[in-house]
Design a protein around this motif. Structure first.
Motif, mmCIF file in Angstrom:
data_model
loop_
_atom_site.group_PDB
_atom_site.id
_atom_site.type_symbol
_atom_site.label_atom_id
_atom_site.label_comp_id
_atom_site.label_asym_id
_atom_site.label_seq_id
_atom_site.Cartn_x
_atom_site.Cartn_y
_atom_site.Cartn_z
ATOM 1 N N ILE A 1 0.839 -1.202 0.000
ATOM 2 C CA ILE A 1 0.000 0.000 0.000
ATOM 3 C C ILE A 1 0.875 1.253 0.000
ATOM 4 O O ILE A 1 0.605 2.216 -0.733
ATOM 5 C CB ILE A 1 -0.939 -0.005 1.226
ATOM 6 C CG1 ILE A 1 -1.904 -1.196 1.140
ATOM 7 C CG2 ILE A 1 -1.724 1.305 1.318
ATOM 8 C CD1 ILE A 1 -2.737 -1.403 2.390
ATOM 9 N N CYS A 2 1.948 1.242 0.833
ATOM 10 C CA CYS A 2 2.873 2.382 0.869
ATOM 11 C C CYS A 2 3.530 2.601 -0.487
ATOM 12 O O CYS A 2 3.711 3.749 -0.930
ATOM 13 C CB CYS A 2 3.950 2.161 1.926
ATOM 14 S SG CYS A 2 3.376 2.308 3.617
ATOM 15 N N GLY A 3 3.901 1.503 -1.156
ATOM 16 C CA GLY A 3 4.501 1.610 -2.482
ATOM 17 C C GLY A 3 3.547 2.255 -3.480
ATOM 18 O O GLY A 3 3.943 3.121 -4.271
ATOM 19 N N ILE A 4 2.273 1.850 -3.419
ATOM 20 C CA ILE A 4 1.267 2.436 -4.317
ATOM 21 C C ILE A 4 1.090 3.921 -4.021
ATOM 22 O O ILE A 4 0.985 4.742 -4.943
ATOM 23 C CB ILE A 4 -0.067 1.681 -4.162
ATOM 24 C CG1 ILE A 4 0.082 0.235 -4.671
ATOM 25 C CG2 ILE A 4 -1.182 2.395 -4.928
ATOM 26 C CD1 ILE A 4 -1.121 -0.641 -4.400
ATOM 27 N N LEU A 5 1.089 4.290 -2.721
ATOM 28 C CA LEU A 5 0.949 5.693 -2.347
ATOM 29 C C LEU A 5 2.150 6.520 -2.822
ATOM 30 O O LEU A 5 1.987 7.643 -3.306
ATOM 31 C CB LEU A 5 0.792 5.820 -0.824
ATOM 32 C CG LEU A 5 -0.518 5.295 -0.237
ATOM 33 C CD1 LEU A 5 -0.490 5.382 1.292
ATOM 34 C CD2 LEU A 5 -1.710 6.077 -0.788
ATOM 35 N N LEU A 6 3.367 5.958 -2.674
ATOM 36 C CA LEU A 6 4.557 6.662 -3.139
ATOM 37 C C LEU A 6 4.537 6.851 -4.650
ATOM 38 O O LEU A 6 4.913 7.916 -5.164
ATOM 39 C CB LEU A 6 5.831 5.890 -2.728
ATOM 40 C CG LEU A 6 6.257 6.005 -1.270
ATOM 41 C CD1 LEU A 6 7.393 5.029 -0.975
ATOM 42 C CD2 LEU A 6 6.693 7.423 -0.939
ATOM 43 N N ILE A 7 4.103 5.809 -5.370
ATOM 44 C CA ILE A 7 4.001 5.905 -6.830
ATOM 45 C C ILE A 7 3.008 6.998 -7.214
ATOM 46 O O ILE A 7 3.271 7.823 -8.097
ATOM 47 C CB ILE A 7 3.586 4.548 -7.436
ATOM 48 C CG1 ILE A 7 4.704 3.514 -7.256
ATOM 49 C CG2 ILE A 7 3.240 4.693 -8.918
ATOM 50 C CD1 ILE A 7 4.298 2.096 -7.600
ATOM 51 N N THR A 8 1.866 7.017 -6.522
ATOM 52 C CA THR A 8 0.843 8.034 -6.800
ATOM 53 C C THR A 8 1.359 9.431 -6.488
ATOM 54 O O THR A 8 1.221 10.362 -7.289
ATOM 55 C CB THR A 8 -0.426 7.755 -5.976
ATOM 56 O OG1 THR A 8 -0.883 6.424 -6.253
ATOM 57 C CG2 THR A 8 -1.520 8.749 -6.320
ATOM 58 N N PHE A 9 1.981 9.576 -5.317
ATOM 59 C CA PHE A 9 2.498 10.871 -4.875
ATOM 60 C C PHE A 9 3.594 11.372 -5.811
ATOM 61 O O PHE A 9 3.602 12.534 -6.225
ATOM 62 C CB PHE A 9 3.028 10.732 -3.449
ATOM 63 C CG PHE A 9 3.615 11.991 -2.883
ATOM 64 C CD1 PHE A 9 2.818 13.095 -2.644
ATOM 65 C CD2 PHE A 9 4.965 12.070 -2.586
ATOM 66 C CE1 PHE A 9 3.353 14.254 -2.112
ATOM 67 C CE2 PHE A 9 5.511 13.224 -2.057
ATOM 68 C CZ PHE A 9 4.704 14.313 -1.816
ATOM 69 N N GLY A 10 4.540 10.478 -6.160
ATOM 70 C CA GLY A 10 5.607 10.862 -7.083
ATOM 71 C C GLY A 10 5.085 11.213 -8.460
ATOM 72 O O GLY A 10 5.569 12.157 -9.099
ATOM 73 N N SER A 11 4.077 10.478 -8.919
ATOM 74 C CA SER A 11 3.490 10.753 -10.237
ATOM 75 C C SER A 11 2.830 12.127 -10.271
ATOM 76 O O SER A 11 2.941 12.863 -11.255
ATOM 77 C CB SER A 11 2.458 9.678 -10.597
ATOM 78 O OG SER A 11 3.056 8.403 -10.645
ATOM 79 N N ILE A 12 2.142 12.482 -9.160
ATOM 80 C CA ILE A 12 1.502 13.797 -9.092
ATOM 81 C C ILE A 12 2.552 14.901 -9.146
ATOM 82 O O ILE A 12 2.394 15.896 -9.863
ATOM 83 C CB ILE A 12 0.658 13.915 -7.799
ATOM 84 C CG1 ILE A 12 -0.553 12.976 -7.880
ATOM 85 C CG2 ILE A 12 0.186 15.357 -7.581
ATOM 86 C CD1 ILE A 12 -1.327 12.873 -6.581
ATOM 87 N N MET A 13 3.659 14.724 -8.395
ATOM 88 C CA MET A 13 4.711 15.737 -8.392
ATOM 89 C C MET A 13 5.364 15.865 -9.757
ATOM 90 O O MET A 13 5.609 16.964 -10.259
ATOM 91 C CB MET A 13 5.773 15.401 -7.345
ATOM 92 C CG MET A 13 5.337 15.605 -5.917
ATOM 93 S SD MET A 13 6.703 15.482 -4.737
ATOM 94 C CE MET A 13 7.634 16.966 -5.141
#
Length: 227
Positions: free
Chosen positions: A21-33
């Motif tokens: 779940i943390c990996g998915i959140l990091l991917i989402t967060f990094g993609s937004i940035m």
């Protein structure tokens, strides 16, 4: 496997579900940035600001893959997979800690790089208005230091509903300056990177210890079965 081993096994499995779940959140967060900053790739200072977002995105992918391997190793009690998982987790933990320290120490320098990007875009607005328009639409801002930078005629990108290609004073009066908007964007994200990153690192440390214990217990169980 004794009760302690079973407990470690399932706790490690649950930890790795959380890591997925943390990996998915990091991917989402990094993609937004990355998607927010990529529109300004023509500006030289973008590299420093964009590099942090790219590292977060790559780190999220690695966390996701490693966590998946940890889930498989824990549930199947495979000592080879668990040992590999422990080594990779240690490298990942050190890398993530280094990223957090870098952001913690140099967050002001990164913020200055973002401000230089905004200043450069503003200086180039007469020759390349698209970048400034993109910045103002992305961050809901108007002007470098405020809407007054435009005088009495405000571009359509300064509001949501322009009329005849311009915005009215009442529409831009509530918009912040682009410098403040970008600073606010970074202040919000740097807090997430630092404190969420420390939380994830602490959990990773516990998972690393549990994985080493489970791998050792699995190897001992296999040795006993061979005798």
């Amino acid at each position: 496997m004794d009760c302690g081993g079973v407990f470690v096994k399932y706790v490690l499995f649950i930890f790795n579900i959380l890591f997925v779940i943390c990996g998915i959140l990091l991917i989402t967060f990094g993609s937004i940035m990355v998607s927010t900053i990529k529109d300004f790739s023509g500006v030289g200072e973008t590299f420093t600001a964009n590099s942090v977002a790219i590292v977060i995105l790559v780190l999220g992918c690695i966390v996701f893959l490693v966590a998946f391997m940890g889930c498989c190793g824990a549930i199947r009690e495979n000592s080879c997979a668990l040992t590999s998982y422990s080594v990779v987790m240690l490298v990942l933990l050190v890398s993530q800690l280094a990223l957090i320290i870098y952001v913690w120490v140099d967050h002001v320098q990164i913020q200055h790089s973002l401000e230089k990007i905004v200043q450069t875009i503003w200086d180039q607005r007469k020759t390349d208005a698209l970048l400034m328009d993109t910045l103002q639409r992305s961050f809901k801002c108007c002007g470098l230091n405020g809407f007054m930078d435009y005088g009495v005629t405000y571009p359509a990108s300064c509001c949501d509903s322009p009329s005849n290609g311009t915005c009215a004073l009442t529409q831009v009066a509530t918009r912040s300056s682009c410098l403040k908007a970008v600073d606010s964007f970074w202040d919000t994200n740097v807090s997430i990177i630092k404190y969420a990153g420390l939380g994830v690192t602490a959990v990773e440390l516990v998972a690393f210890i549990f994985a080493c214990c489970l791998a050792n217990q699995t190897r001992n169980s296999q040795r006993r079965q061979n005798y």
